[in-house]
Scaffold this active site. Structure first.
Site, mmCIF file in Angstrom:
data_model
loop_
_atom_site.group_PDB
_atom_site.id
_atom_site.type_symbol
_atom_site.label_atom_id
_atom_site.label_comp_id
_atom_site.label_asym_id
_atom_site.label_seq_id
_atom_site.Cartn_x
_atom_site.Cartn_y
_atom_site.Cartn_z
ATOM 1 N N ARG A 16 3.743 5.017 -5.319
ATOM 2 C CA ARG A 16 3.007 3.764 -5.110
ATOM 3 C C ARG A 16 2.190 3.504 -6.362
ATOM 4 O O ARG A 16 1.542 4.409 -6.886
ATOM 5 C CB ARG A 16 2.100 3.853 -3.885
ATOM 6 C CG ARG A 16 1.126 2.674 -3.825
ATOM 7 C CD ARG A 16 0.380 2.610 -2.544
ATOM 8 N NE ARG A 16 1.245 2.123 -1.467
ATOM 9 C CZ ARG A 16 0.773 1.701 -0.304
ATOM 10 N NH1 ARG A 16 -0.511 1.697 -0.071
ATOM 11 N NH2 ARG A 16 1.599 1.280 0.624
ATOM 12 N N ARG A 23 -2.202 5.422 5.239
ATOM 13 C CA ARG A 23 -1.142 5.236 6.227
ATOM 14 C C ARG A 23 0.236 5.553 5.666
ATOM 15 O O ARG A 23 0.975 6.352 6.225
ATOM 16 C CB ARG A 23 -1.165 3.786 6.701
ATOM 17 C CG ARG A 23 -2.416 3.507 7.452
ATOM 18 C CD ARG A 23 -2.589 2.024 7.606
ATOM 19 N NE ARG A 23 -3.490 1.784 8.704
ATOM 20 C CZ ARG A 23 -3.100 1.390 9.900
ATOM 21 N NH1 ARG A 23 -1.837 1.156 10.139
ATOM 22 N NH2 ARG A 23 -3.975 1.240 10.862
ATOM 23 N N THR A 24 0.576 4.880 4.584
ATOM 24 C CA THR A 24 1.927 5.047 4.055
ATOM 25 C C THR A 24 2.150 6.470 3.589
ATOM 26 O O THR A 24 3.198 7.066 3.839
ATOM 27 C CB THR A 24 2.161 4.050 2.908
ATOM 28 O OG1 THR A 24 1.886 2.737 3.387
ATOM 29 C CG2 THR A 24 3.590 4.106 2.415
ATOM 30 N N HIS A 49 7.714 -3.465 -0.903
ATOM 31 C CA HIS A 49 7.340 -2.285 -0.122
ATOM 32 C C HIS A 49 8.505 -2.066 0.839
ATOM 33 O O HIS A 49 8.416 -2.359 2.025
ATOM 34 C CB HIS A 49 6.032 -2.565 0.629
ATOM 35 C CG HIS A 49 5.436 -1.356 1.295
ATOM 36 N ND1 HIS A 49 6.062 -0.125 1.326
ATOM 37 C CD2 HIS A 49 4.270 -1.204 1.958
ATOM 38 C CE1 HIS A 49 5.295 0.727 1.991
ATOM 39 N NE2 HIS A 49 4.209 0.091 2.385
ATOM 40 N N LYS A 86 -6.213 12.172 -18.221
ATOM 41 C CA LYS A 86 -6.279 12.754 -19.559
ATOM 42 C C LYS A 86 -5.414 11.969 -20.549
ATOM 43 O O LYS A 86 -5.202 12.393 -21.681
ATOM 44 C CB LYS A 86 -5.789 14.209 -19.532
ATOM 45 C CG LYS A 86 -6.634 15.117 -18.681
ATOM 46 C CD LYS A 86 -6.012 16.517 -18.648
ATOM 47 C CE LYS A 86 -6.524 17.298 -17.456
ATOM 48 N NZ LYS A 86 -5.538 18.295 -17.031
#
Lengths: 286, 193, 312
Positions: free
Chosen positions: C113, C63-64, C141, C91
């Site tokens: 995020r 969604r975000t 958020h 890696k």
């Protein structure tokens, strides 16, 4: 349970009622199943008609109905040991009119269905009032919280995993926090299972001489202290079941002085004994 | 001519700028009335005509024009507000972006005659941005331009269809149109910088 | 006439905590203009042509990420979704190296995020590009709080003085944290409702009222903001079962009727129907859950625009 048609006089007794500050020679007048008057003399002068049953206590104690907040009625699951009927009859015999039954039945009283079963059965067959104590964790396994809220709505008055401690400190913290919503007490079976593991008696010279594995008093003291700290952290209400160690008593006394919400009960069967401290949980259970 | 004080942050001193009032409220009203007549004359009425003001001065002017048209013709013309901040051509060279204001055109512009309304016509860049913005909203049959002041110095090939006043200016000058609705009073001022 | 708008003070938006009331209002006012754009047939403006936006997501999100991606595309930027599994992180490349690489590729704005709180703040210090926090651990958020505030503004035209209840897992919710900061800064009266295991009582501003009972907490509320109950939480003993959670903290029509008539119901999604909210409420006219999704694009466009517009 109350007999509405009961008219009764108990005279020549020693009446004790802490709530009224009564402790001495006395008599009771009961009408329609309710105590109408308490007399502070032997009561031989009470006038009554033939509908009144008269009991001469002969100097024995006359007490309010006692409450035992820690009983095991064993039903459902262990009816061969005890049933709600026999357990409550024994309670009444001992002067107890209310009992709170621990959840270590089979199945464990960890959901509202079991709670409802016990309460319905107690209403139908019980000889005294029965209050249920629900399990803190599902199946008393110490892994996940049981549905305390739903059990509270079904009638549980407190929560305990009695017979087993909640070893996981995080879970105990959650239980004390969560129980606050419903204003109920968490009753702790205070025992560090790692310290007590395999033990059958108090650890000391005697256990050594008998060749039996002992349980150090710290198994209880540490558990009590942990629960007190968690009660202080969370503000939850804590009750320590069957305290049997001097260290435990000291910790509780100190916590009370500090204003932490903690209460405790002694182990009744150890009261007549004169020894200084006992670790009874495991020996009692087995 | 009078002296208008304004404060200058760097120096904590007052500077005096030269200001000249070009139009007072009566002049402005007469000019707007004439412009309304011209719009009606050119479009032969208000059929399919709508006014879209460019935020913010153009919006006030568009509403004034609509009021005049109503007085003259007895008919309402739809009035919308257009913000051009998102379509400016100088975003990549500006140090700071302009404020984004509301675009509110609550009617269909496709197939209509849209009269774009602005207070001052200068380089023509705002009008280019406004036309791009309009095109993203719909496809007008025709776009016309009405401005209260044309101060010259075009940088793009833009010409107004309806002009209140032509005011030749230098680059150092600045034309300011004030409206009653904005908390001042109706006037047009020429500032020397 | 090139008037200059009010500007944000910092090059990044890592938390509502760092924004002033004026800055939050600037973002909300700017979002109004973008909401207009989203209502048109052509939902795109040329404003940020030539800019590059990178979605750097270390935690799964649909969604975000989609919302940011659309917001960036509507502004005509080039958007790159930097997927973590395919990146060099596996890696053993360090977080900062990864971010520096992305910057070297020409990113103007990096949207991050991460499951650890503070990662956007760390990268913001190392990058010249603007950093937008799209959720960090249990911290913040910010764009969710901005879109929520915008949605409330749309209906009530104000936030000051409104009574707003946030219900559920406050402890782990970065949405709740950002919303608390945002709504308090804008002058709302914020209440928290949920089990004490999920509301860290001692850690919260004493001015914020805490309720453990929905029946008490929802009284006279203008806005009910539900939080998603994360299923994995119950294993850690925060509440016994989802059944019990629903019984005591689920939003039902009956409980909603205790709030102000017509009170607004919000949810950041994805919803657990039947756990924190019943369908009858989620699908009721009082619910603005889908408006929140639409407004999310407008609020994020505003943030992208305002961050691009401050090179001074």
């Amino acid at each position: 349970m109350m007999r509405k048609d009961l008219n009764l006089i108990i005279r020549n007794g020693h009446v004790i009622d802490p709530s009224q500050g009564i402790d001495g020679k006395g008599a009771l007048l009961v009408e329609g199943g309710k105590i109408k008057e308490v007399f502070q003399d032997s009561g031989f002068g009470i006038q009554a008609d033939s509908t009144y049953e008269i009991i001469d206590a002969g100097g024995l104690y006359v007490l309010p109905g006692l409450v035992d907040m820690h009983v095991h009625l064993r039903e459902p699951g262990y009816e061969y040991k005890e049933t709600i009927k026999t357990g409550t009859m024994a309670a009444v015999r001992g002067g107890f009119t209310s009992v709170c039954c621990m959840p270590n039945t089979k199945p464990v009283n960890d959901n509202e269905t079991v709670t409802e079963f016990i309460l319905r059965k107690a209403y139908a067959e019980g000889a005294c009032y029965v209050y249920t104590i629900g399990a803190i964790t599902k199946g008393q396994k110490g892994e996940e919280l049981a549905e305390m809220g739903m059990m509270r709505e079904a009638g549980c008055v407190a929560f305990s995993d009695d017979g087993l401690p909640v070893m996981n400190s995080l879970l105990m913290r959650r239980a004390l926090e969560y129980s606050k919503v419903f204003g109920v007490t968490i009753i702790s079976h205070a025992e560090d299972l790692n310290l007590s593991s395999g033990g059958v008696m108090n650890e000391g010279p005697l256990s050594l001489r008998l060749g039996l594995r002992g349980i150090p008093v710290e198994a209880e003291v540490i558990a009590i202290k942990r629960d007190i700290e968690l009660a202080a952290l969370t503000g939850g209400r804590l009750h320590i079941a069957h305290v049997s160690t001097a260290g435990g008593v000291r910790a509780i006394r100190e916590a009370k002085r500090d204003g932490i919400e903690v209460t405790a009960e002694p182990v009744r069967i150890t009261l007549p004994l004169q020894r200084k401290q006992y670790v009874i949980t495991i020996p009692m259970q087995r | 001519m009078y002296l208008k004080p304004f404060s200058c942050k760097q120096g904590e001193r007052f500077f005096y700028a030269m200001s000249k009032e070009l139009l007072d409220s009566k002049d402005m009203d007469r000019t707007i009335t004439r412009m309304a007549h011209e719009i009606l004359e050119k479009s032969r009425g208000v059929e399919r005509v709508c006014l879209v003001g460019i935020q913010r001065g153009g919006v006030y002017l568009a509403k004034r024009l609509a009021e005049k048209i109503k007085l003259i013709e007895g008919r309402d013309v739809p009035v919308g507000a257009l913000d051009i901040a998102l379509y400016r051509d100088d975003l990549n060279i500006r140090k700071e972006y302009p404020a984004v204001r509301q675009t509110d055109i609550p009617f269909e512009i496709t197939g209509q005659v849209v009269v774009l309304v602005d207070d001052v016509l200068f380089t023509g860049r705002s009008i280019r941005a406004a036309m791009d913005a309009l095109m993203d909203i719909g496809r007008p049959a025709r776009i016309e331009l009405a401005v209260l002041i044309d101060r010259g110095h075009r940088e793009l090939p833009v010409r107004a269809d309806f002009v209140g006043r032509n005011i030749p200016t230098s680059h150092e000058e600045n034309v300011e149109v004030e409206f009653l609705e904005d908390g001042g009073k109706d006037k047009v001022v020429l500032n020397q910088e | 006439m090139s008037e200059t708008g009010q500007q944000l003070r910092n090059k990044d938006i890592v938390g509502i905590k760092d924004l002033s009331c004026d800055e939050i209002e600037l973002i909300l006012n700017t979002a109004v203009g973008f909401r207009d754009v989203l209502r048109r047939d052509i939902k795109k403006v040329p404003t940020l042509r030539g800019k590059t936006v990178v979605n750097l997501f270390f935690e799964p999100s649909t969604r975000t990420r989609t919302s940011f991606e659309l917001a960036a595309k509507r502004l005509s930027t080039d958007v790159i979704n930097f997927s973590v599994s395919a990146s060099s992180m596996v890696k053993g490349e360090s977080l900062i190296d990864t971010a520096m690489t992305i910057q070297a590729l020409g990113a103007d704005i990096v949207i991050i995020r991460h499951s650890s709180s503070g990662v956007p703040h760390l990268l913001a210090r190392h990058l010249n590009a603007s950093v937008i926090n799209a959720g960090d651990g249990i911290n913040e958020h910010p764009t969710q709080a901005l879109l929520d505030a915008f949605t409330i503004m749309e209906k009530y035209s104000r936030i000051k003085g409104l009574k707003i209840a946030i219900v559920g897992d406050i402890l782990h919710s970065r949405v709740a944290k950002s919303n608390i900061y945002c709504l308090r800064t804008l002058g709302a009266e914020v209440r928290l409702i949920g089990p004490p295991t999920l509301i860290p009582e001692g850690l919260i501003d004493p001015d914020i009222e805490i309720f453990h009972s929905m029946e008490e907490g929802l009284r006279d509320i203008d806005v009910v903001m539900m939080l998603r109950i994360q299923m994995e939480r119950q294993d850690r003993g925060f509440f016994p079962t989802t059944d019990e959670y629903f019984r005591f903290w689920g939003l039902t029509l009956e409980r909603l009727s205790l709030a102000r008539p017509g009170a607004m119901v919000m949810h950041p999604g994805p919803m657990n129907r039947g756990i924190e909210i019943v369908s009858a409420v989620a699908d009721s006219p009082q619910s603005v859950i889908l408006e929140q999704v639409t407004n999310g694009i407008a609020a994020r466009m505003a943030v992208l625009y305002l961050l691009s517009g401050r090179r001074g």
